[in-house]
Design a protein around this motif. Structure first.
Motif, PDB file in Angstrom:
ATOM      1  N   GLY A 164       0.826  -1.201   0.000  1.00 30.03           N
ATOM      2  CA  GLY A 164       0.000   0.000   0.000  1.00 30.03           C
ATOM      3  C   GLY A 164       0.860   1.252   0.000  1.00 30.03           C
ATOM      4  N   GLY A 175       0.747   3.417   2.259  1.00 29.14           N
ATOM      5  CA  GLY A 175       1.163   3.666   3.634  1.00 29.14           C
ATOM      6  C   GLY A 175       0.669   4.979   4.207  1.00 29.14           C
ATOM      7  N   CYS A 181      -4.742   2.158   4.286  1.00 32.21           N
ATOM      8  CA  CYS A 181      -3.423   1.630   4.656  1.00 32.21           C
ATOM      9  C   CYS A 181      -3.172   1.806   6.144  1.00 32.21           C
ATOM     10  CB  CYS A 181      -2.319   2.314   3.847  1.00 32.21           C
ATOM     11  SG  CYS A 181      -2.198   1.686   2.163  1.00 32.21           S
ATOM     12  N   CYS A 226      -6.021  -0.098  -0.743  1.00 32.33           N
ATOM     13  CA  CYS A 226      -5.376   1.224  -0.719  1.00 32.33           C
ATOM     14  C   CYS A 226      -6.161   2.228  -1.571  1.00 32.33           C
ATOM     15  CB  CYS A 226      -3.947   1.098  -1.249  1.00 32.33           C
ATOM     16  SG  CYS A 226      -3.075   2.662  -1.382  1.00 32.33           S
ATOM     17  N   LEU A 227      -6.381   3.412  -1.042  1.00 34.08           N
ATOM     18  CA  LEU A 227      -7.134   4.443  -1.767  1.00 34.08           C
ATOM     19  C   LEU A 227      -6.274   5.112  -2.844  1.00 34.08           C
ATOM     20  CD1 LEU A 227      -9.051   5.998   1.272  1.00 34.08           C
ATOM     21  CD2 LEU A 227      -9.842   4.257  -0.338  1.00 34.08           C
ATOM     22  N   ASN A 228      -4.982   4.853  -2.805  1.00 35.41           N
ATOM     23  CA  ASN A 228      -4.095   5.365  -3.861  1.00 35.41           C
ATOM     24  C   ASN A 228      -3.666   4.241  -4.802  1.00 35.41           C
ATOM     25  OD1 ASN A 228      -3.968   8.155  -3.186  1.00 35.41           O
ATOM     26  ND2 ASN A 228      -2.780   7.589  -1.374  1.00 35.41           N
TER      27      ASN A 228
END
Ligand SMILES: [Zn+2]
Ligand SMILES: [Zn+2]
Length: 367
Positions: free
Chosen positions: A109, A111, A116, A124-126
């Motif tokens: 992720g 992080g 994360c 993970c949103l990214n």
């Protein structure tokens, strides 16, 4: 500055890899050997298992995405279930040494996003934002159908000597199965667990459920797969081609129903069947992609307080737990491996996996 231990050997400038050029169009290419950055490690690939998702990406692109675009760019390398040897350490890495044997988690992720921070790095949103250091090798960053791959150090697990690289490729599969059992609440011992669909994840869910003390019922349509499921730990199997799934499972549980369900078939009827055999207050986890939208009896689910979950990947350190179960001999990857190919023969290996030639379950590719 990269750290190299003595005896590391020379890392070449370029390597052989297989890149995606278009749907179904995979070609051998020469690529620069990637260099690990901060907190990253270069892994020399020793064995890669082909996953159903590799075939899905090869045909349709998704769920792989590179920089927000389809992966058909003449560069992207797939393959995400692999084990190898640490070849080069990036700056600050002191957790491993060159030459260590490792198995990998797919997702690193970013992080820094909310998910994360909750340990949900497979959500993970990214996702696919490499500038924010998200990695999912084989999906958004280069994977393992190559000689080397870069991994974030947090995705590496040390592999004990008594597990082969080939068998270790099944640890990611075990990670997915165990992540499913986690989201079902983790109270496995003594529970009745229904596993639907004897593909690699379903068979592994049956094996992991048994290793953790569940009473396991496995459903499927192919008798030889169900027989393998019994060898791997399923207490009972139901062939839903010849038996009514709901009636048979109700009869097997004395009308009580099951506590937990891992749905690994993706069949359009599976969610309803799962709902009708789950005990009031029970839990169902969906781990397979269905290809069309599915209608299900939501009123039955609400009236009976049944929980429905979906999982992606192998979150919450589940690969480490899969590795522990395999290292202790409580689960095995060996019965899954039906075929092995050389990396130069990748198209034939993929065809074998896709068409299940010779009743392929897991096809392992080696350099
Ligand atoms: Zn996979
Ligand atoms: Zn994130």
């Amino acid at each position: 500055m990269l750290t190299k231990a003595a005896g590391a050997g020379k890392i070449p400038e370029v390597m052989k890899a297989w890149a995606l050029f278009g749907p179904g169009d995979l070609r051998p290419v020469t690529k620069p050997v990637p260099r690990p950055g901060e907190a990253e490690v270069l892994v020399k690939i020793e064995a890669v298992a082909i996953c159903g998702t590799d075939i899905e990406i090869l045909r349709n692109g998704l769920p792989a995405m590179v920089g927000g675009k389809p992966p058909f760019n003449g560069r992207h390398v797939i393959g995400h279930e692999y084990a190898g040897t640490v070849a080069v350490l990036g700056p600050t890495v002191d957790e491993f040494r060159v030459g260590d044997r490792v198995v990998v988690e797919v997702h690193a992720g970013c992080g820094r996003c909310e998910r994360c921070r909750h340990g949900m790095y497979t959500s993970c949103l990214n996702y696919s934002n490499t500038a924010k250091r998200h990695r999912a090798n084989g999906f958004t960053t280069d994977g393992a159908f190559a000689e080397y791959a870069v991994n974030h150090v947090n995705t590496l697990c040390a592999l004990p000597d008594h597990l082969s690289f080939e068998e270790a490729t099944l640890i990611v599969t075990a990670g997915t199965a165990l992540y499913g059992l986690d989201v079902l609440g983790g109270l496995i011992a003594g529970a009745t667990l229904l596993v639907m669909g004897p593909g690699p994840i379903g068979l592994m869910a049956a094996a992991c459920g048994k290793a953790l003390g569940a009473h396991v019922i496995l459903t499927g349509t192919r008798e030889n797969r169900l027989a393998l499921g019994r060898r791997l730990g399923a207490d009972e199997t139901v062939n839903v081609k010849t038996q009514n799934a709901v009636d048979t499972i109700q009869a097997l549980t004395g009308g009580a129903g099951v506590d937990l369900v891992m749905e690994c078939s993706g069949a359009p009827t599976a969610i309803n069947e799962a709902l009708y055999v789950t005990k009031r207050g029970g839990r169902i986890c969906l781990a397979a992609f269905s290809h069309e939208p599915v209608l299900f009896d939501a009123a039955h689910m609400v009236r009976n307080n049944i929980y429905l979950y979906g999982i992606r990947g192998e979150g919450q350190g589940a690969v480490r737990r899969g590795l522990a179960l395999m290292a202790q001999g409580k689960i095995s990857g060996k019965p899954f491996i039906t075929h092995e190919f050389q990396m130069d023969d990748l198209p034939r290996a993929l065809e074998t996996a896709e068409k299940r030639l010779g009743d392929a379950i897991k096809v392992v590719v080696k350099p």
